[in-house]
Design an enzyme around this catalytic site. Structure first.
Site, PDB file in Angstrom:
ATOM      1  N   THR A 137       0.840  -1.189   0.000  1.00  0.00           N
ATOM      2  CA  THR A 137       0.000   0.000   0.000  1.00  0.00           C
ATOM      3  C   THR A 137       0.881   1.249   0.000  1.00  0.00           C
ATOM      4  O   THR A 137       1.821   1.336   0.798  1.00  0.00           O
ATOM      5  CB  THR A 137      -0.891   0.017   1.264  1.00  0.00           C
ATOM      6  OG1 THR A 137      -1.619  -1.210   1.329  1.00  0.00           O
ATOM      7  CG2 THR A 137      -1.854   1.184   1.244  1.00  0.00           C
ATOM      8  N   SER A 138       0.579   2.207  -0.865  1.00  0.00           N
ATOM      9  CA  SER A 138       1.252   3.508  -0.896  1.00  0.00           C
ATOM     10  C   SER A 138       2.767   3.329  -1.097  1.00  0.00           C
ATOM     11  O   SER A 138       3.164   2.842  -2.150  1.00  0.00           O
ATOM     12  CB  SER A 138       0.889   4.274   0.378  1.00  0.00           C
ATOM     13  OG  SER A 138       1.140   5.627   0.229  1.00  0.00           O
TER      14      SER A 138
END
Ligand SMILES: *[C@@H]1O[C@H](CO)[C@@H](O)[C@H](O)[C@H]1NC(C)=O
Ligand SMILES: *[C@@H]1O[C@H](CO)[C@@H](O)[C@H](O)[C@H]1NC(C)=O
Ligand SMILES: *[C@@H]1O[C@H](CO)[C@@H](O)[C@H](O)[C@H]1NC(C)=O
Length: 271
Positions: A137-138
């Protein structure tokens, strides 16, 4: 004490003694960048367990991603192994910006994570080397794209949630922040992005991981233009034409989402 209380106490003791837990692995091979390795091996391992590498966001930790993502619970059900790498840097972001991390066996974070995979395959000889997956994520999604480019030989498929194209976050420094890229202002042709990814493992001509790119259309930290740029990158690598998807499915997998496929299931995107 009632017998039932006593029994349930004993049962709790027995299950806590055997229950799988998140465990640090301190010796997993070359680790120049000092990244930490944690692993979750479920009690009921599948006969030939796949491996998922699950990579946290900035400010995240292995423990936080273990708690906040579904992989360990899914591992209990399906019997796969989960590797949770942990960033060695103070902000908890990954190095997706240095020349070394953007190079196959370059000695930085991407290399440390590849060594975590190789170590796990050697420690669990029954693990299925042909079913190793990476997700994040990210900042972890940025690393997912970087790993797909630097170690296409290790991964069967990659799923990036709110990342940027491999190489987009380049700053020439370790764990730098490239605001031009974050703000969606690094806009290039699919050929430029494809060459950027291919240059991270020069001469590699083997199979590459199938890609799944997911991005929120209102992301104000990692701007959604990065979704488009990442699509261009992998469309270019796989030889598709960006902007001419084979399939576009509205309200899939649920209302408000759109799903785009370049072909079969090689490259899929959701936003
Ligand atoms: C990698 O570096 C981290 C942080 O210094 C350390 O905890 C870990 O033991 C190292 N692992 C290896 C294999 O060198
Ligand atoms: C940001 O990344 C791009 C590549 O996407 C690079 O050309 C540019 O120089 C980087 N900016 C900084 C400030 O390093
Ligand atoms: C980015 O991709 C989305 C989804 O395919 C599309 O709706 C949008 O128009 C694209 N943006 C640009 C600037 O091409």
């Amino acid at each position: 004490m009632k017998l039932s209380t006593c029994l349930s106490g004993l049962l709790a003791l027995a299950s806590s003694a055997t229950a799988a837990s998140l465990t640090q692995v301190t010796n997993f091979g070359a680790n120049t960048s000092g990244a930490r390795m944690f692993i979750y091996v479920p009690d009921a391992l599948a006969p030939s367990p796949p491996i998922i590498v699950a990579i946290h966001y900035c400010t995240g930790t292995a423990q936080a991603y273990y708690n906040g993502s579904p992989y360990a619970r899914l591992a209990d059900t399906h019997g796969f192994i989960v590797i949770y790498p942990e960033s060695p840097y103070s902000g908890g972001c990954w190095d997706v910006s240095s020349p070394a991390t953007l190079t196959h066996d370059g000695g930085a974070n991407s290399h440390s994570i590849a060594n975590m995979v190789l170590h796990t395959l050697s420690q669990y000889p029954s693990a299925d080397a042909s079913r190793v997956f990476v997700t994040g994520t990210s900042s972890g999604a940025m690393m997912t794209n970087v790993l797909a480019a630097t170690y296409p030989n290790l991964f069967k498929a990659a799923s990036a949630y709110a990342g940027v194209p491999a190489g987009c976050f380049y700053t020439g420094t370790v764990a730098g922040w490239n605001s031009t890229c974050a703000n969606g202002a690094e806009i290039h042709t699919q050929d430029v992005w494809a060459r950027t990814a291919q240059a991270m493992y020069p001469g590699y001509s083997g199979p590459r991981p199938k890609m799944r790119i997911v991005h929120g259309s209102a992301d104000s930290i990692i701007y959604p233009q990065n979704f488009n740029e990442t699509l261009k990158q992998w469309a270019g690598v796989f030889g598709y034409t960006y902007g001419q998807p084979a399939q576009t499915l509205g309200n899939t997998p649920k209302a408000g989402y759109t799903k785009v496929y370049d072909d079969d299931d090689d490259v899929g995107y959701e936003y």
